[in-house]
Design an enzyme around this catalytic site. Structure first.
Site, PDB file in Angstrom:
ATOM      1  N   GLY A  84      -8.820   3.098  -8.332  1.00 16.89           N
ATOM      2  CA  GLY A  84      -8.033   4.254  -8.761  1.00 16.89           C
ATOM      3  C   GLY A  84      -8.171   4.516 -10.255  1.00 16.89           C
ATOM      4  N   HIS A 126      -3.343   4.175  -2.536  1.00 16.21           N
ATOM      5  CA  HIS A 126      -4.331   3.287  -1.904  1.00 16.21           C
ATOM      6  C   HIS A 126      -5.015   4.008  -0.740  1.00 16.21           C
ATOM      7  CE1 HIS A 126      -1.433   0.179  -3.516  1.00 16.21           C
ATOM      8  NE2 HIS A 126      -2.577  -0.244  -4.025  1.00 16.21           N
ATOM      9  N   LEU A 162       0.816  -1.219   0.000  1.00 13.30           N
ATOM     10  CA  LEU A 162       0.000   0.000   0.000  1.00 13.30           C
ATOM     11  C   LEU A 162       0.849   1.269   0.000  1.00 13.30           C
ATOM     12  CD1 LEU A 162      -2.721  -1.067   2.614  1.00 13.30           C
ATOM     13  CD2 LEU A 162      -2.733  -1.366   0.120  1.00 13.30           C
TER      14      LEU A 162
END
Ligand code: PAF
Length: 284
Positions: free
Chosen positions: A149, A37, A33
């Protein structure tokens, strides 16, 4: 923050929240991450009551010669980052055996031609792996909202199409790409880059922004915009796997931009295959 591994544990959280009338978001990740994120998690927490982050490196979406075994994994660090952010209720971290008990998934979900263009040209099985695991995660977690994303623009468009075509009762939310100060889009694969390669990689976004400037000044021909990106990449001795301008929703090739489009590219920088994109909207 609760860490759950089995399907039963995950379902029992879901049942509890449903009984209490809570809304739920899923943020699917493969771990490693970074701030990109965390931006997804932050967005999720703004729109629902409970946030589930899944961490699962999905073997199905890696080709035979790709980086599945060396893909960065550090659960302890990931959990620390999520705990510090303080916006995650449950981390769903299943094993490969839990997700694929028969060794592979006999049933797969494929979103036709959209999965064969752009990255699909060199990764022909990748998006079927993504849509299959995302389908499973959506069925297991049963969220009201799932957050992805915009950095993976093709993945996001394909998931939106899948959810629409198959009537999944979930709202898909896209979140803007988070970048380093150099413009380089955050990616777990940036870990593979040396400092010199990182500098070279920043030309990917420089190329896209140079094309964006032409677009803002009225250029609508995609071949001119693509050529502009290509020139900037060449100045950094980068050659792209592809640079393409496609419709934002359908991912069909666009010659003249008359509705929102995605200018997307993929390129190898040292050992890392990186992707990036921008949205070009003639209405804005
Ligand atoms: O974007 C990713 O990290 C993965 O493709 C996803 C959506 C978690 C599916 O494995």
């Amino acid at each position: 923050m609760e860490i759950v591994v089995t399907l039963d544990q995950m379902r029992s959280w879901h049942d509890t929240w449903r009984r209490l009338g809570k809304t739920v978001a899923l943020v699917p990740t493969m771990g490693a991450l970074h701030a990109g994120h965390l931006a997804l998690v932050t967005e999720a927490a703004k729109i629902v009551d409970k946030v589930v982050v899944s961490i699962f490196v999905n073997p199905l979406q890696f080709g035979p010669s790709e980086d599945f075994s060396r893909y960065p994994r550090d659960l302890a660090v990931d959990l620390e980052k999520l705990a510090q952010l303080g916006k995650t209720d449950v981390v769903f971290n299943p094993t490969v055996e839990i997700m694929y008990p028969s060794g592979a998934s006999l049933t797969t979900v494929t979103v036709g031609e959209m999965s064969q263009v752009l990255c699909g040209q060199s990764r022909p099985t990748h998006f079927a792996g993504v849509t299959t695991v995302v389908t499973k995660l959506l069925h297991i977690v049963q969220p009201d909202v799932a957050v992805f994303g915009q950095k993976d623009a093709q993945q996001l468009a394909i998931i939106r199409q899948m959810v629409h075509d198959l009537n999944f009762p979930v709202k898909i939310v896209g979140v803007a790409t988070v970048r380093e100060s150099s413009g380089l889009a955050l990616s777990s694969r940036n870990q593979y880059l040396s400092p010199a390669e990182k500098n070279q990689a920043s030309y990917l976004y420089r190329g896209l922004t140079a094309a964006e400037e032409l677009f803002r000044n009225g250029e609508r021909r995609s071949r001119v915009l693509v050529a502009q990106v290509n020139n900037i990449l060449a100045s950094a001795e980068l050659s792209a796997e592809y640079i393409e301008c496609v419709d934002f929703e359908s991912l069909c090739q666009v010659d003249i931009i008359e509705r929102p489009a995605t200018l997307a590219l993929a390129a190898y920088v040292g050992p890392a295959r990186l992707i990036d994109n921008i949205t070009l909207d003639p209405g804005h």
